[in-house]
Design an enzyme around this catalytic site. Structure first.
Site, PDB file in Angstrom:
ATOM      1  CE  LYS A  65      -3.263  -0.531  -0.460  1.00  0.00           C
ATOM      2  NZ  LYS A  65      -3.422  -1.354  -1.969  1.00  0.00           N
ATOM      3  CB  SER A  66       4.681   1.984  -0.364  1.00  0.00           C
ATOM      4  OG  SER A  66       3.689   1.955   1.080  1.00  0.00           O
ATOM      5  N   GLY A  67       1.621   2.610  -3.624  1.00  0.00           N
ATOM      6  CA  GLY A  67       2.041   2.692  -4.867  1.00  0.00           C
ATOM      7  C   GLY A  67       2.810   1.835  -5.406  1.00  0.00           C
ATOM      8  CB  THR A  84      -0.994  -0.205  -8.215  1.00  0.00           C
ATOM      9  OG1 THR A  84      -1.249  -1.961  -7.355  1.00  0.00           O
ATOM     10  CG2 THR A  84      -2.651  -0.533  -9.528  1.00  0.00           C
ATOM     11  CD1 TRP A  85       0.550   5.863 -10.266  1.00  0.00           C
ATOM     12  CD2 TRP A  85       0.485   6.817  -8.281  1.00  0.00           C
ATOM     13  NE1 TRP A  85       0.558   7.801 -10.204  1.00  0.00           N
ATOM     14  CE2 TRP A  85       0.627   7.819  -9.074  1.00  0.00           C
ATOM     15  CE3 TRP A  85       1.197   6.774  -6.950  1.00  0.00           C
ATOM     16  CZ2 TRP A  85       0.225   9.624  -8.973  1.00  0.00           C
ATOM     17  CZ3 TRP A  85       1.060   8.228  -7.075  1.00  0.00           C
ATOM     18  CH2 TRP A  85       0.953   9.699  -7.745  1.00  0.00           C
ATOM     19  CD1 TRP A 114       4.319  -8.917  -4.849  1.00  0.00           C
ATOM     20  CD2 TRP A 114       3.152  -8.635  -7.108  1.00  0.00           C
ATOM     21  NE1 TRP A 114       4.267  -7.128  -4.721  1.00  0.00           N
ATOM     22  CE2 TRP A 114       3.143  -6.880  -6.247  1.00  0.00           C
ATOM     23  CE3 TRP A 114       2.078  -8.421  -8.241  1.00  0.00           C
ATOM     24  CZ2 TRP A 114       2.378  -6.176  -6.264  1.00  0.00           C
ATOM     25  CZ3 TRP A 114       1.706  -7.440  -8.290  1.00  0.00           C
ATOM     26  CH2 TRP A 114       1.629  -6.522  -7.467  1.00  0.00           C
ATOM     27  CG  HIS A 155       4.803  -6.462  -1.097  1.00  0.00           C
ATOM     28  ND1 HIS A 155       5.094  -4.758  -2.142  1.00  0.00           N
ATOM     29  CD2 HIS A 155       3.111  -6.601  -1.446  1.00  0.00           C
ATOM     30  CE1 HIS A 155       3.965  -4.298  -2.260  1.00  0.00           C
ATOM     31  NE2 HIS A 155       2.749  -5.360  -1.978  1.00  0.00           N
ATOM     32  CB  SER A 215      -3.811   2.566   1.992  1.00  0.00           C
ATOM     33  OG  SER A 215      -3.906   1.993   0.801  1.00  0.00           O
ATOM     34  CG  PHE A 260      -6.505   7.909  -8.236  1.00  0.00           C
ATOM     35  CD1 PHE A 260      -6.147   7.158  -7.357  1.00  0.00           C
ATOM     36  CD2 PHE A 260      -7.682   8.384  -7.973  1.00  0.00           C
ATOM     37  CE1 PHE A 260      -6.882   5.926  -6.703  1.00  0.00           C
ATOM     38  CE2 PHE A 260      -8.473   7.699  -7.180  1.00  0.00           C
ATOM     39  CZ  PHE A 260      -8.280   6.285  -6.729  1.00  0.00           C
ATOM     40  CG  MET A 311      -3.578   4.610 -13.200  1.00  0.00           C
ATOM     41  SD  MET A 311      -2.237   4.403 -11.916  1.00  0.00           S
ATOM     42  CE  MET A 311      -2.157   2.937 -10.972  1.00  0.00           C
ATOM     43  CE  LYS A 316     -11.193   8.847   1.065  1.00  0.00           C
ATOM     44  NZ  LYS A 316     -11.526   9.710   2.491  1.00  0.00           N
TER      45      LYS A 316
END
Length: 289
Positions: A45-47, A49-50, A78, A101, A131, A222, A225, A251
């Site tokens: 949850k740190s970006g 996918t972005w 992964w 991760h 998140s 965002f 995506m 969000k």
């Protein structure tokens, strides 16, 4: 493979058995990297996918076909997931985009053998906690958190799946010089994505033309995506992720933690952060108040 109620333990981390086996984890920790590989490393949850989307479009020179036709887990799989060995057979091009991760210590054996380009994305841990809480509510391969307060307690203690955020960040940033690691924050991506794309393309030695940059900026927003089925979680069956409880792409903002933390929780977290990170020189500038 469902294994939704199974937890694997590896390198002092608890990991969801739906995505990991002991075999897949050992394969990752001893993976034979190529020097041409690009390894994206994040705490959940740190970006992630972005950045997968950004890197895909840099290497495709702004060609939208891969982001429109291939799920992100196929484009930048992964290392530690149970499907990785099979997926690896279909990654023919170089550089290979890979994601993990895992902690630095878990990958230390593999990274002694080769020097892939390592990109580390780090995010304000208060926003990570929020998140991650919503993600665990939605993803059925995680234990269902009873409340945000309980989840935050476990997050601060480092007993959530994937372990301690503090140890993850300290472990990877401590070898920044050794690995030539490129560190970028989620907040920097928000503040000036165009500049970040320029930095990344220089680090990767893969120049992008101005029109290609414009394409990357548009399709890595965002809003775009969130509508792209290849990254927004809608390809995952509802028995695995319940999007009625929370959206995978919820969000995508900075500072949402203020809508969840009480003043007491914020003060306790700041105390923990200072205890864990205060003595380190890394210039991670976040608004923690």
């Amino acid at each position: 493979m469902a294994r939704l109620d199974v937890t694997e333990v590896f390198a002092n981390m608890r990991l969801p058995g739906h995505l990991h086996t002991q075999s897949s984890l050992h394969f990752a920790s001893n993976f034979e990297f190529h020097d041409s590989d690009v390894l994206l490393v994040t705490y959940p949850k740190s970006g992630t996918t972005w950045m997968q989307e950004i890197l895909t479009l840099i290497y495709s020179n702004g060609n939208l076909e891969p982001v429109k036709t291939l799920p992100n887990w196929a484009r930048a799989p992964w290392l530690e997931h149970s499907y990785f060995q099979e997926q690896l057979q279909h990654i023919g091009s170089r550089p290979r985009l890979l994601t993990t991760h895992l902690t630095r210590s878990a990958l230390a054996p593999a990274l002694k053998k080769a020097k892939p380009k390592v990109i580390y994305v780090v995010r304000n841990p208060k926003d990570v906690a929020v998140s991650y809480y919503h993600f665990q509510r939605m993803a059925k391969f995680f234990p269902d958190p009873t409340s945000f307060e309980d989840f935050l307690h476990n997050f601060m203690a480092g007993t959530v799946h994937y372990g301690s955020w503090f140890e993850h960040v300290k472990g990877w940033l401590s070898c920044q010089e050794e690995l030539g690691l490129f560190c970028i924050t989620y907040e920097e991506l928000h503040q000036d994505l165009k500049h970040c794309v320029a930095q990344l393309s220089a680090f990767l030695d893969h120049p992008v033309e101005p029109d290609q940059v414009d394409c990357i900026l548009e399709h890595c927003s965002f809003a775009v995506m969130k509508e792209n089925i290849m990254v927004n979680g809608r390809l995952v069956p509802p028995e695995i992720m319940d999007l009625q409880k929370s959206q995978f792409m919820r969000k995508g903002i900075v500072g949402d933690w203020r809508n969840h933390f009480s003043p007491k929780q914020s003060a306790l977290f700041n105390e923990k952060y200072q205890e864990e990170m205060g003595g380190h020189p890394w210039p991670l500038q976040w608004d923690m108040d």
